[in-house]
Design a protein around this motif. Structure first.
Motif, PDB file in Angstrom:
ATOM      1  N   PRO A   1       0.840  -1.205   0.000  1.00 40.27           N
ATOM      2  CA  PRO A   1       0.000   0.000   0.000  1.00 40.27           C
ATOM      3  C   PRO A   1       0.871   1.248   0.000  1.00 40.27           C
ATOM      4  O   PRO A   1       1.967   1.261   0.575  1.00 40.27           O
ATOM      5  CB  PRO A   1      -0.792  -0.126   1.311  1.00 40.27           C
ATOM      6  N   PHE A   2       0.375   2.301  -0.605  1.00 33.34           N
ATOM      7  CA  PHE A   2       1.156   3.520  -0.813  1.00 33.34           C
ATOM      8  C   PHE A   2       1.735   4.046   0.494  1.00 33.34           C
ATOM      9  O   PHE A   2       2.929   4.307   0.607  1.00 33.34           O
ATOM     10  CB  PHE A   2       0.259   4.568  -1.480  1.00 33.34           C
ATOM     11  N   ALA A   3       0.882   4.194   1.507  1.00 36.27           N
ATOM     12  CA  ALA A   3       1.333   4.780   2.770  1.00 36.27           C
ATOM     13  C   ALA A   3       2.245   3.836   3.551  1.00 36.27           C
ATOM     14  O   ALA A   3       3.065   4.283   4.353  1.00 36.27           O
ATOM     15  CB  ALA A   3       0.137   5.175   3.627  1.00 36.27           C
ATOM     16  N   GLU A   4       2.123   2.525   3.333  1.00 37.00           N
ATOM     17  CA  GLU A   4       2.928   1.574   4.104  1.00 37.00           C
ATOM     18  C   GLU A   4       4.407   1.685   3.770  1.00 37.00           C
ATOM     19  O   GLU A   4       5.268   1.409   4.610  1.00 37.00           O
ATOM     20  CB  GLU A   4       2.443   0.142   3.844  1.00 37.00           C
ATOM     21  N   VAL A   5       4.722   2.091   2.550  1.00 32.23           N
ATOM     22  CA  VAL A   5       6.118   2.269   2.164  1.00 32.23           C
ATOM     23  C   VAL A   5       6.779   3.329   3.041  1.00 32.23           C
ATOM     24  O   VAL A   5       7.988   3.317   3.259  1.00 32.23           O
ATOM     25  CB  VAL A   5       6.219   2.647   0.672  1.00 32.23           C
ATOM     26  N   PHE A   6       5.952   4.226   3.584  1.00 25.52           N
ATOM     27  CA  PHE A   6       6.489   5.290   4.423  1.00 25.52           C
ATOM     28  C   PHE A   6       7.156   4.747   5.682  1.00 25.52           C
ATOM     29  O   PHE A   6       8.048   5.390   6.241  1.00 25.52           O
ATOM     30  CB  PHE A   6       5.385   6.267   4.809  1.00 25.52           C
ATOM     31  N   LEU A   7       6.739   3.565   6.146  1.00 25.83           N
ATOM     32  CA  LEU A   7       7.388   2.961   7.313  1.00 25.83           C
ATOM     33  C   LEU A   7       8.887   2.828   7.072  1.00 25.83           C
ATOM     34  O   LEU A   7       9.705   3.118   7.945  1.00 25.83           O
ATOM     35  CB  LEU A   7       6.786   1.592   7.596  1.00 25.83           C
ATOM     36  N   PHE A   8       9.249   2.435   5.877  1.00 29.17           N
ATOM     37  CA  PHE A   8      10.659   2.258   5.553  1.00 29.17           C
ATOM     38  C   PHE A   8      11.330   3.596   5.245  1.00 29.17           C
ATOM     39  O   PHE A   8      12.504   3.789   5.556  1.00 29.17           O
ATOM     40  CB  PHE A   8      10.793   1.294   4.380  1.00 29.17           C
ATOM     41  N   ILE A   9      10.586   4.519   4.648  1.00 29.60           N
ATOM     42  CA  ILE A   9      11.129   5.862   4.430  1.00 29.60           C
ATOM     43  C   ILE A   9      11.461   6.508   5.773  1.00 29.60           C
ATOM     44  O   ILE A   9      12.452   7.223   5.910  1.00 29.60           O
ATOM     45  CB  ILE A   9      10.133   6.723   3.637  1.00 29.60           C
ATOM     46  N   GLY A  10      10.628   6.229   6.788  1.00 28.29           N
ATOM     47  CA  GLY A  10      10.861   6.777   8.112  1.00 28.29           C
ATOM     48  C   GLY A  10      12.117   6.229   8.777  1.00 28.29           C
ATOM     49  O   GLY A  10      12.610   6.805   9.756  1.00 28.29           O
TER      50      GLY A  10
ATOM     51  N   MET B   1      11.958  14.993   5.971  1.00 29.75           N
ATOM     52  CA  MET B   1      11.362  14.286   4.855  1.00 29.75           C
ATOM     53  C   MET B   1      10.184  13.420   5.289  1.00 29.75           C
ATOM     54  O   MET B   1       9.394  12.964   4.457  1.00 29.75           O
ATOM     55  CB  MET B   1      12.425  13.441   4.157  1.00 29.75           C
ATOM     56  N   ASN B   2      10.057  13.178   6.600  1.00 26.46           N
ATOM     57  CA  ASN B   2       8.900  12.437   7.094  1.00 26.46           C
ATOM     58  C   ASN B   2       7.587  13.165   6.836  1.00 26.46           C
ATOM     59  O   ASN B   2       6.515  12.565   6.891  1.00 26.46           O
ATOM     60  CB  ASN B   2       9.048  12.155   8.596  1.00 26.46           C
TER      61      ASN B   2
END
Length: 307
Positions: A106-115, A254-255
């Protein structure tokens, strides 16, 4: 655009530079989130080489045109060819890994790794740039990472291939950002970094393109053009901001990208994060803003000590 000169110690930024750098990073998050949304939109119809060969070539062409328009001030030459070659290789690896992550998660789930990028960037900055990460900065980084965990209360009970490539993408991205600052401290030609990394992306993906090419209608080509434009602007903004501020300050800001990812995911993909997400957002944003505040408020004390 050249970064303002500063005589402040490493890890301490004049307030004006911190503010300008923060604005550039926020603008970067908006533009790069738009590019990510286009990646997710088009990822199910085409293979990664087709998107990145075309977009990388377009971004490289935009860099060349911009360099010519500037009247050849430095052109596209670099004084750090080995570091830039390594950064180009990391850009290729990270781009392909993020493409696959957006395809599977899911689009937002990738943010876990970006974080997780700030943690990696902080560690790598110490090893590569010899930049001492202040204790308050480490505290903000760890708090921000805890905030990211709040975004996904169910955790990662079942680790998939998508999670693995997302982690690989963020490791490559963090090292690429630290190398961008390494190069930026030794030369001011930001355009060269954008040009060579995207030219490498175009050439490497071009090798695989004949094996995966699919005819692309005009509408999809316009999306690729939009993606290339966003990528050109985002990578230039990132290079400039990393020349102005340490990587461990830039990456927590960037978060803020998560906000735009939630909005774009809801509007275009029908993906709504759980309620607990918003607590994580507050923590993440707060930790990023604290870093900028902490960097700015130390300057008067340093000046008083010098006097």
């Amino acid at each position: 655009m050249s970064a303002p000169a500063t005589n402040a110690p490493i890890g301490v930024l004049p307030g004006g530079i911190a503010l300008l750098g923060g604005v550039l990073v926020v603008l970067y998050t908006v533009v790069i989130s738009s590019a990510d949304a286009i990646t997710k939109f088009i990822s199910h119809g085409y293979a990664a080489p087709q998107l990145f060969c075309v977009s990388g070539g377009l971004v490289a062409a935009l860099c060349y045109i911009s360099a010519r328009a500037r009247g050849g001030r430095g052109g596209l030459r670099t004084g750090c060819p080995r570091a830039l070659a390594l950064r180009a290789a990391l850009t290729v690896a990270g781009s392909v890994a993020f493409f696959e992550a957006f395809r599977q998660l899911p689009f937002a789930e990738v943010f876990l790794f970006i974080g997780m990028v700030p943690i990696f960037a902080g560690l790598l900055s110490g090893l590569i740039l010899d930049e001492r990460v202040r204790p308050t900065a480490w505290t903000a980084l760890l708090v921000g990472f805890v905030g990211v965990l709040f975004l996904f209360p169910e955790g990662l009970a079942s680790v998939s291939f998508g999670h693995g490539v997302a982690l690989l993408a963020c490791l490559a991205g963090a090292l690429s950002m630290v190398l961008a600052r390494y190069i930026g401290k030794r030369e001011s030609n930001s355009l060269a970094q954008v040009f060579h990394t995207n030219l490498a992306l175009c050439l490497v993906m071009g090798i695989a393109l004949p094996f995966v090419y699919r005819p692309m209608p005009l509408a999809d080509m316009l999306w690729v053009l939009a993606y290339a434009g966003c990528l050109f602007a985002a990578r230039w903004l990132l290079v400039v901001s990393l020349r102005m501020m340490p990587a461990y300050v830039v990456t927590p800001l960037m978060n803020l990208q998560f906000i735009w990812m939630v909005v774009l995911g809801a509007v275009f993909f029908g993906e709504w994060p759980p309620v607990a997400t918003y607590l994580g957002v507050v923590i993440v944003i707060g930790s990023g803003l604290f870093l900028i505040y902490d960097q700015s408020r130390t300057v008067p004390a340093v000046k008083r000590s010098a006097g």
